[in-house]
Design a protein around this motif. Sequence first.
Motif, mmCIF file in Angstrom:
data_model
loop_
_atom_site.group_PDB
_atom_site.id
_atom_site.type_symbol
_atom_site.label_atom_id
_atom_site.label_comp_id
_atom_site.label_asym_id
_atom_site.label_seq_id
_atom_site.Cartn_x
_atom_site.Cartn_y
_atom_site.Cartn_z
ATOM 1 N N ALA A 93 1.074 -16.003 5.636
ATOM 2 C CA ALA A 93 -0.045 -15.434 4.890
ATOM 3 C C ALA A 93 -0.237 -13.953 5.246
ATOM 4 O O ALA A 93 -0.477 -13.116 4.363
ATOM 5 C CB ALA A 93 -1.320 -16.224 5.173
ATOM 6 N N ARG A 94 -0.104 -13.629 6.558
ATOM 7 C CA ARG A 94 -0.228 -12.230 6.967
ATOM 8 C C ARG A 94 0.887 -11.383 6.378
ATOM 9 O O ARG A 94 0.656 -10.260 5.901
ATOM 10 C CB ARG A 94 -0.235 -12.130 8.495
ATOM 11 N N LEU A 95 2.127 -11.915 6.404
ATOM 12 C CA LEU A 95 3.251 -11.163 5.849
ATOM 13 C C LEU A 95 3.090 -10.959 4.350
ATOM 14 O O LEU A 95 3.398 -9.881 3.821
ATOM 15 C CB LEU A 95 4.561 -11.908 6.142
ATOM 16 N N ASP A 96 2.595 -11.987 3.656
ATOM 17 C CA ASP A 96 2.375 -11.852 2.216
ATOM 18 C C ASP A 96 1.324 -10.776 1.937
ATOM 19 O O ASP A 96 1.480 -9.970 1.008
ATOM 20 C CB ASP A 96 1.928 -13.185 1.622
ATOM 21 N N ALA A 97 0.257 -10.784 2.737
ATOM 22 C CA ALA A 97 -0.789 -9.781 2.548
ATOM 23 C C ALA A 97 -0.249 -8.376 2.828
ATOM 24 O O ALA A 97 -0.546 -7.424 2.083
ATOM 25 C CB ALA A 97 -1.979 -10.089 3.458
ATOM 26 N N GLU A 98 0.562 -8.242 3.898
ATOM 27 C CA GLU A 98 1.133 -6.932 4.216
ATOM 28 C C GLU A 98 2.113 -6.490 3.132
ATOM 29 O O GLU A 98 2.155 -5.304 2.773
ATOM 30 C CB GLU A 98 1.836 -6.998 5.569
ATOM 31 N N ARG A 99 2.907 -7.441 2.599
ATOM 32 C CA ARG A 99 3.841 -7.086 1.543
ATOM 33 C C ARG A 99 3.094 -6.644 0.280
ATOM 34 O O ARG A 99 3.495 -5.684 -0.394
ATOM 35 C CB ARG A 99 4.749 -8.271 1.224
ATOM 36 N N GLN A 100 2.010 -7.348 -0.044
ATOM 37 C CA GLN A 100 1.217 -6.945 -1.198
ATOM 38 C C GLN A 100 0.625 -5.552 -1.002
ATOM 39 O O GLN A 100 0.570 -4.756 -1.946
ATOM 40 C CB GLN A 100 0.104 -7.963 -1.447
ATOM 41 N N GLU A 101 0.169 -5.281 0.231
ATOM 42 C CA GLU A 101 -0.384 -3.959 0.512
ATOM 43 C C GLU A 101 0.688 -2.885 0.389
ATOM 44 O O GLU A 101 0.453 -1.803 -0.167
ATOM 45 C CB GLU A 101 -0.987 -3.943 1.923
ATOM 46 N N ALA A 107 3.344 1.398 -5.381
ATOM 47 C CA ALA A 107 2.970 1.645 -6.773
ATOM 48 C C ALA A 107 2.101 2.902 -6.890
ATOM 49 O O ALA A 107 2.272 3.697 -7.819
ATOM 50 C CB ALA A 107 2.223 0.434 -7.335
ATOM 51 N N ASP A 108 1.174 3.077 -5.931
ATOM 52 C CA ASP A 108 0.337 4.279 -5.944
ATOM 53 C C ASP A 108 1.185 5.536 -5.784
ATOM 54 O O ASP A 108 0.958 6.554 -6.463
ATOM 55 C CB ASP A 108 -0.714 4.211 -4.838
ATOM 56 N N LEU A 109 2.171 5.465 -4.871
ATOM 57 C CA LEU A 109 3.043 6.626 -4.671
ATOM 58 C C LEU A 109 3.872 6.924 -5.911
ATOM 59 O O LEU A 109 4.074 8.095 -6.272
ATOM 60 C CB LEU A 109 3.964 6.376 -3.471
ATOM 61 N N HIS A 114 4.863 10.238 -10.500
ATOM 62 C CA HIS A 114 4.975 10.388 -11.946
ATOM 63 C C HIS A 114 3.958 11.408 -12.474
ATOM 64 O O HIS A 114 4.274 12.231 -13.352
ATOM 65 C CB HIS A 114 4.749 9.036 -12.622
ATOM 66 N N GLU A 115 2.751 11.346 -11.924
ATOM 67 C CA GLU A 115 1.723 12.292 -12.345
ATOM 68 C C GLU A 115 2.117 13.712 -11.986
ATOM 69 O O GLU A 115 1.913 14.658 -12.775
ATOM 70 C CB GLU A 115 0.392 11.926 -11.688
#
Length: 208
Positions: A93-101, A107-109, A114-115
């Motif tokens: 669960a921790r790894l999944d949360a870290e991967r999502q983060e 994606a933000d980068l 792109h901007e």
Amino acid sequence: MTKLFSPVPAALFGLLLSLAIGPGLIWMKCNQIVIQIIAARQAKAAAAAQVRQEQRSQGWDFWTIEMENLSAELKGQKEKLRNQADELDQRKARLDAERQELDRIRADLENMRHEIDERVITIKADEMHNLRSLAMTYAKLAPNSAVAILREMDDSTAVKILSLMKPDVTAPIFDTMASTPDGMGGSLASRAAALSEKLRLMKNPSTP
């Protein structure tokens, strides 16, 4: 009669009577004890048979101390495995949360890159020659004609061409653009401001 009730004959008579009655009483008592022993053994055997039947119905024909120990050990191992499984689930669960983060940050980068790419215009080496030729051509046109052509271009191409012109050429073009109607009741002044901002952010064509 006197001889019959004398002490010696009375003692003999009592002895004979006790010998006759004693074995009978002992036999009766022993018989009761034997009956009780037999009944107790039968009850014990019946209880043992019931236990064996219950064990047999559960798949066990016998139960020993070793089996008790084995059962306790298996329960301990099962509890240990359950705890390890819980720890693995929590770690996952921790790894999944870290991967999502990390995915969110990536994606933000990408959006920021792109901007930036959209805002910062760069002239590629393979298009420099053609753009220089267009810039020289448009620089020779009257400002009205240059504005008429530039308004049909996308901002990126227009900025690239304007960046290759000298300031004394682009100034009349922007001045004419500011006073040229946009066809919607306004002027191209906002377009001129947007092009000026992109020119400010554009990388120097001479830099790699």
